[in-house]
Scaffold this active site. Structure first.
Site, PDB file in Angstrom:
ATOM      1  N   ARG A 285       0.817  -1.221   0.000  1.00 29.76           N
ATOM      2  CA  ARG A 285       0.000   0.000   0.000  1.00 29.76           C
ATOM      3  C   ARG A 285       0.856   1.279   0.000  1.00 29.76           C
ATOM      4  O   ARG A 285       0.561   2.223  -0.727  1.00 29.76           O
ATOM      5  CB  ARG A 285      -0.879  -0.018   1.250  1.00 29.76           C
ATOM      6  CG  ARG A 285      -1.907   1.079   1.326  1.00 29.76           C
ATOM      7  CD  ARG A 285      -2.544   1.112   2.719  1.00 29.76           C
ATOM      8  NE  ARG A 285      -2.846  -0.191   3.226  1.00 29.76           N
ATOM      9  CZ  ARG A 285      -4.025  -0.815   3.109  1.00 29.76           C
ATOM     10  NH1 ARG A 285      -5.016  -0.199   2.520  1.00 29.76           N
ATOM     11  NH2 ARG A 285      -4.204  -2.018   3.602  1.00 29.76           N
ATOM     12  N   CYS A 353     -25.521  -1.881  -8.593  1.00 29.18           N
ATOM     13  CA  CYS A 353     -26.844  -2.064  -7.993  1.00 29.18           C
ATOM     14  C   CYS A 353     -26.738  -2.560  -6.568  1.00 29.18           C
ATOM     15  O   CYS A 353     -27.091  -3.717  -6.273  1.00 29.18           O
ATOM     16  CB  CYS A 353     -27.669  -3.006  -8.851  1.00 29.18           C
ATOM     17  SG  CYS A 353     -28.196  -2.155 -10.319  1.00 29.18           S
TER      18      CYS A 353
HETATM   19  N1  LLP Z   1       3.064  -8.961   3.400  1.00 29.24           N
HETATM   20  C1  LLP Z   1       2.076  -9.809   3.706  1.00 29.24           C
HETATM   21  C2  LLP Z   1       2.403 -11.154   4.135  1.00 29.24           C
HETATM   22  C3  LLP Z   1       0.746  -9.411   3.599  1.00 29.24           C
HETATM   23  O1  LLP Z   1      -0.221 -10.251   3.902  1.00 29.24           O
HETATM   24  C4  LLP Z   1       0.452  -8.088   3.139  1.00 29.24           C
HETATM   25  C5  LLP Z   1      -0.924  -7.651   2.984  1.00 29.24           C
HETATM   26  C6  LLP Z   1       1.517  -7.240   2.831  1.00 29.24           C
HETATM   27  C7  LLP Z   1       2.817  -7.708   2.981  1.00 29.24           C
HETATM   28  C8  LLP Z   1       1.322  -5.854   2.336  1.00 29.24           C
HETATM   29  O2  LLP Z   1       0.637  -5.019   3.198  1.00 29.24           O
HETATM   30  P1  LLP Z   1       0.528  -3.459   2.845  1.00 29.24           P
HETATM   31  O3  LLP Z   1       1.902  -2.879   2.932  1.00 29.24           O
HETATM   32  O4  LLP Z   1      -0.023  -3.339   1.464  1.00 29.24           O
HETATM   33  O5  LLP Z   1      -0.407  -2.922   3.854  1.00 29.24           O
HETATM   34  N2  LLP Z   1      -7.176  -5.622   0.694  1.00 29.24           N
HETATM   35  C9  LLP Z   1      -6.847  -4.928   1.931  1.00 29.24           C
HETATM   36  C10 LLP Z   1      -5.436  -5.176   2.358  1.00 29.24           C
HETATM   37  C11 LLP Z   1      -5.111  -6.620   2.579  1.00 29.24           C
HETATM   38  C12 LLP Z   1      -3.673  -6.797   2.902  1.00 29.24           C
HETATM   39  C13 LLP Z   1      -3.287  -8.209   2.882  1.00 29.24           C
HETATM   40  N3  LLP Z   1      -1.903  -8.427   3.157  1.00 29.24           N
HETATM   41  C14 LLP Z   1      -7.113  -3.453   1.753  1.00 29.24           C
HETATM   42  O6  LLP Z   1      -7.572  -3.059   0.685  1.00 29.24           O
HETATM   43  O7  LLP Z   1      -6.913  -2.669   2.674  1.00 29.24           O
END
Ligand code: LLP
Length: 428
Positions: A285, A353
């Site tokens: 992110r 919808c």
């Molecule tokens: N590493 C692992 C093992 C993870 O499970 C994740 C995210 C990341 C790294 C990266 O996390 P980030 O830096 O992107 O926060 N769909 C959800 C987020 C799910 C994250 C799942 N794992 C949302 O839209 O907020």
């Protein structure tokens, strides 16, 4: 806010007119500022370089996985974390060095593991006993030694939405630490001639705003390895660094999170008389989130006197499921006249919808008319990545912008794409 504009008063993204982009490529349209992405990637690396510690920044590509982003990551010397055969395939097709890939996931299939070994994926982050056994057998069959990390569920609760919090004990991910399963996995892995156990991994969750959880996690991984009488080569603390979506979010600069992790592990290494392990982080992110925005065309509106103004756009939960799924909120601006004084507070609704199909809960905007272009900000992570064809809407195109230039990196789906895999039914 003062947004960058050109002579026509239109919003510009890296010097490119957002309204022109909407005209040329259509809407909804995901637009990424690539120099922003590069800056963030470089900033992550710079913190480690400054601290002079061995490291790997592994972009969590689940947040946005397209050939183009793997190519940018590779150009910047960034590794990538993948979580499916599909992401692996995309990375390989982007000519990403497979040695620089790590493979996470709690239920990798036999086919996915084979695909990973056959492609020479650098590191498999093993999540459970089934995978440990399968991988050992496969590595033996392929006559190779596979580098692995063990994913541990550390029992740390991060302050974030329940669905994106992964580190607590009651989690589907990783070997449980408190009940000794992690140690059991360690004993198996370390004794396996076809597995080269390089280190440990734990990810505590996503969209996290304070450093404490990361410090605890890093310390716990070191303590755990030490308690096994083992010095790991790699300590991977996952991702999850929070970003700003709206003015209610106050993230720290990425350097704060990373420095805290580095200091924690420096201290532990001194205490344990270890040479400094390689520190791996997996930001997703924070690499692509604020670099992306989505352009929509404004359509109908509904004014409920004394209650609310709904402004509908030509996209919604199919291109950004996050508001519906996590009650996520965003900020938007009128790309035609971004710096005009707001005249009203509107709720930006999608075209799907479902009543829950909203994009922005409350946004001050100048007067708008159908055909105006609205930009929803900070949609770069988990927007395109989680897009769907719900209501049989084609998924939008993705455009990269850099140094005043723009390029289509994912084409817009057409109606033809929607039925490309459909068959006529003919059982009578
Ligand atoms: N590493 C692992 C093992 C993870 O499970 C994740 C995210 C990341 C790294 C990266 O996390 P980030 O830096 O992107 O926060 N769909 C959800 C987020 C799910 C994250 C799942 N794992 C949302 O839209 O907020």
């Amino acid at each position: 806010m003062n947004y960058p504009t050109n002579d026509q008063g239109h919003l510009t993204i890296e010097g490119v007119d957002a309204v022109e982009l909407a005209k040329e490529y259509g809407t909804p349209l995901y637009v990424y500022d690539v120099s922003h992405i590069r800056r963030t990637m470089r900033a992550f690396k710079a913190i480690f370089e400054k601290e002079n510690v061995p490291y790997v920044v592994s972009y969590a590509s689940k947040s946005f996985a397209t050939k183009a982003i793997y190519q940018v990551a590779q150009q910047e010397g960034i590794h990538a974390d993948i979580v499916s055969g599909g992401e692996l395939y995309t990375a390989l097709k982007a000519r990403f060095n497979p040695k620089h890939l790590s493979f996470n996931g709690n239920n990798k299939s036999l086919e996915e593991l084979k695909f990973a070994l056959e492609s020479g994926v650098g590191t498999i982050i093993v999540d459970n006993f089934l995978e440990l056994n399968l991988l050992s057998e496969l590595a033996q069959e392929y006559n190779l030694v596979q580098d692995i990390l063990l994913r541990i569920s550390p029992g740390i609760s991060a302050h974030t939405h329940e669905f994106i919090s992964t580190g607590q004990q009651d989690s589907k991910f990783g070997f449980d630490l408190l009940t000794g399963q992690a140690k059991e996995a360690y004993d198996i892995a370390i004794a396996d001639a076809n597995l080269n156990l390089k280190g440990v991994h734990a990810h505590i969750g996503s969209q996290i705003f304070d450093v404490t959880g990361f410090e605890k996690n890093a310390a716990l991984l070191a303590e755990t390895a030490y308690s096994w009488g083992w010095q790991p080569n790699i300590i991977n603390v996952g991702g999850g660094f929070g970003i700003r979506y709206t003015n209610t979010d106050s993230p720290l600069p990425e350097s704060d999170y990373v420095s805290a992790i580095i200091q924690t592990l420096k201290k532990k290494s001194e205490e344990y008389k270890w040479s400094m392990p390689e520190i791996w982080i997996e930001p997703g992110r924070s690499v692509v989130g604020t670099a992306g925005q989505t352009l929509y065309t404004i359509g109908s509106r509904k004014d409920i006197p004394d209650l609310r103004h709904y402004l509908s756009v030509d996209g919604g939960m199919g291109d950004n499921i996050r508001p519906a799924l996590y009650q996520a909120d965003y900020e938007a601006l009128l790309a035609n006249r971004p710096n005009d004084t707001p005249k009203e507070i509107v709720r930006v609704a999608g075209k799907y919808c479902e009543s829950g199909d909203m994009l922005v809960l409350e946004q001050g905007l100048p007067e708008t008319k159908p055909g105006d272009i609205l930009s929803v900000l900070s949609t770069g992570a988990y927007g395109y990545a989680m897009a769907s064809n719900y209501n049989r809407n084609p998924r939008p195109a993705v455009v990269f912008v850099e140094n005043g230039h723009h390029q289509l990196v994912v084409a817009r789906e057409s109606y033809k794409h929607l039925i490309a895999l459909d068959y006529d039914y003919n059982i009578q």
